[in-house]
Design an enzyme around this catalytic site. Structure first.
Site, PDB file in Angstrom:
ATOM      1  N   HIS A 164      89.919  50.933 -75.589  1.00 21.60           N
ATOM      2  CA  HIS A 164      88.847  50.413 -74.739  1.00 21.60           C
ATOM      3  C   HIS A 164      89.464  49.853 -73.477  1.00 21.60           C
ATOM      4  O   HIS A 164      90.687  49.677 -73.397  1.00 21.60           O
ATOM      5  CB  HIS A 164      88.043  49.339 -75.480  1.00 21.60           C
ATOM      6  CG  HIS A 164      88.860  48.466 -76.385  1.00 21.60           C
ATOM      7  ND1 HIS A 164      89.796  47.587 -75.903  1.00 21.60           N
ATOM      8  CD2 HIS A 164      88.939  48.378 -77.737  1.00 21.60           C
ATOM      9  CE1 HIS A 164      90.387  46.975 -76.925  1.00 21.60           C
ATOM     10  NE2 HIS A 164      89.887  47.442 -78.047  1.00 21.60           N
ATOM     11  N   CYS A 205      93.159  37.061 -82.015  1.00 20.92           N
ATOM     12  CA  CYS A 205      92.963  38.102 -81.008  1.00 20.92           C
ATOM     13  C   CYS A 205      92.049  37.575 -79.918  1.00 20.92           C
ATOM     14  O   CYS A 205      90.919  37.171 -80.186  1.00 20.92           O
ATOM     15  CB  CYS A 205      92.363  39.357 -81.644  1.00 20.92           C
ATOM     16  SG  CYS A 205      92.053  40.668 -80.446  1.00 20.92           S
ATOM     17  N   GLU A 252      91.347  52.559 -82.319  1.00 17.47           N
ATOM     18  CA  GLU A 252      90.412  52.536 -81.184  1.00 17.47           C
ATOM     19  C   GLU A 252      91.155  52.303 -79.877  1.00 17.47           C
ATOM     20  O   GLU A 252      92.345  51.972 -79.860  1.00 17.47           O
ATOM     21  CB  GLU A 252      89.386  51.405 -81.391  1.00 17.47           C
ATOM     22  CG  GLU A 252      90.049  50.031 -81.432  1.00 17.47           C
ATOM     23  CD  GLU A 252      89.083  48.864 -81.653  1.00 17.47           C
ATOM     24  OE1 GLU A 252      88.054  49.062 -82.314  1.00 17.47           O
ATOM     25  OE2 GLU A 252      89.382  47.767 -81.147  1.00 17.47           O
ATOM     26  N   HIS A 273      93.753  43.203 -75.152  1.00 17.30           N
ATOM     27  CA  HIS A 273      93.845  42.202 -76.206  1.00 17.30           C
ATOM     28  C   HIS A 273      95.151  41.435 -76.050  1.00 17.30           C
ATOM     29  O   HIS A 273      96.170  42.018 -75.684  1.00 17.30           O
ATOM     30  CB  HIS A 273      93.965  42.836 -77.602  1.00 17.30           C
ATOM     31  CG  HIS A 273      92.759  43.513 -78.134  1.00 17.30           C
ATOM     32  ND1 HIS A 273      91.533  42.943 -78.177  1.00 17.30           N
ATOM     33  CD2 HIS A 273      92.629  44.728 -78.718  1.00 17.30           C
ATOM     34  CE1 HIS A 273      90.683  43.779 -78.750  1.00 17.30           C
ATOM     35  NE2 HIS A 273      91.315  44.883 -79.086  1.00 17.30           N
ATOM     36  N   HIS A 296      95.208  51.737 -80.465  1.00 16.53           N
ATOM     37  CA  HIS A 296      95.868  50.666 -81.223  1.00 16.53           C
ATOM     38  C   HIS A 296      95.241  50.519 -82.597  1.00 16.53           C
ATOM     39  O   HIS A 296      94.058  50.801 -82.806  1.00 16.53           O
ATOM     40  CB  HIS A 296      95.827  49.344 -80.460  1.00 16.53           C
ATOM     41  CG  HIS A 296      94.454  48.875 -80.072  1.00 16.53           C
ATOM     42  ND1 HIS A 296      93.763  49.417 -79.017  1.00 16.53           N
ATOM     43  CD2 HIS A 296      93.638  47.931 -80.611  1.00 16.53           C
ATOM     44  CE1 HIS A 296      92.590  48.822 -78.914  1.00 16.53           C
ATOM     45  NE2 HIS A 296      92.476  47.919 -79.884  1.00 16.53           N
TER      46      HIS A 296
HETATM   47 MN    MN Z   1      90.643  46.736 -80.051  1.00 19.05          MN
END
Ligand code: MN
Length: 147
Positions: free
Chosen positions: A62, A114, A60, A66, A100
């Site tokens: 976004h 995370c 994914e 992170h 990632h």
């Molecule tokens: Mn992610």
């Protein structure tokens, strides 16, 4: 209570063990624990994930970044177009809109912290063209195939 005791085996007092993603059938081999959930007005959420041996997170990207710190096991991470091995206490920063994925080794559970923003955009999955572009790199193709 501000202190939560570690109960062993990467479980914490009062912290529920949840499926990695909903619906749970998407994530049979992974779990999530929310360790910090925007308490005291914070904009941050801290989660602990575990991926069973041979399992992986969603591929994914976004807008929200992170920060990832590995706590147990071994595996590999795809980030910034490269594959890197990961081991306990390795730190991985995932920049915005970067594909990632984390993959556990075939013989070791991969556990990692995370950090994300409480308010964040929904992850995007690659469409057919984006997946073909990613797979154009044979190293990434092999990683995505789990080899
Ligand atoms: Mn992610």
């Amino acid at each position: 209570m501000s202190k939560r005791r570690h109960l062993g085996e990467f479980r914490w007092e009062g912290v529920a063990l949840q499926p990695y993603k909903e619906p749970p059938e998407m994530s049979r081999r992974a779990t999530r624990q929310v360790l910090f959930d925007g308490e005291y007005g914070s904009a941050a959420q801290l989660r602990y994930f575990e991926i069973e041996a041979g399992g992986h997170t969603t591929l994914e990207r976004h807008e929200h970044p992170h920060a990832v710190i590995v706590l147990r096991g071994r595996g590999h991470v795809l980030v910034d177009g490269t594959i890197e091995p990961v081991a306990p206490l390795d730190l991985v920063s995932v920049p915005p809109m970067t594909w990632h994925q984390l993959r556990a080794a075939e013989d070791a559970t991969l556990g990692f912290l995370c950090m994300v923003d409480m308010e964040r955009d929904r992850p995007q999955r690659p469409d057919e063209d984006e997946l073909r572009d990613l797979r154009a790199d044979p190293v990434i193709a092999r990683f995505l195939d789990g080899h």
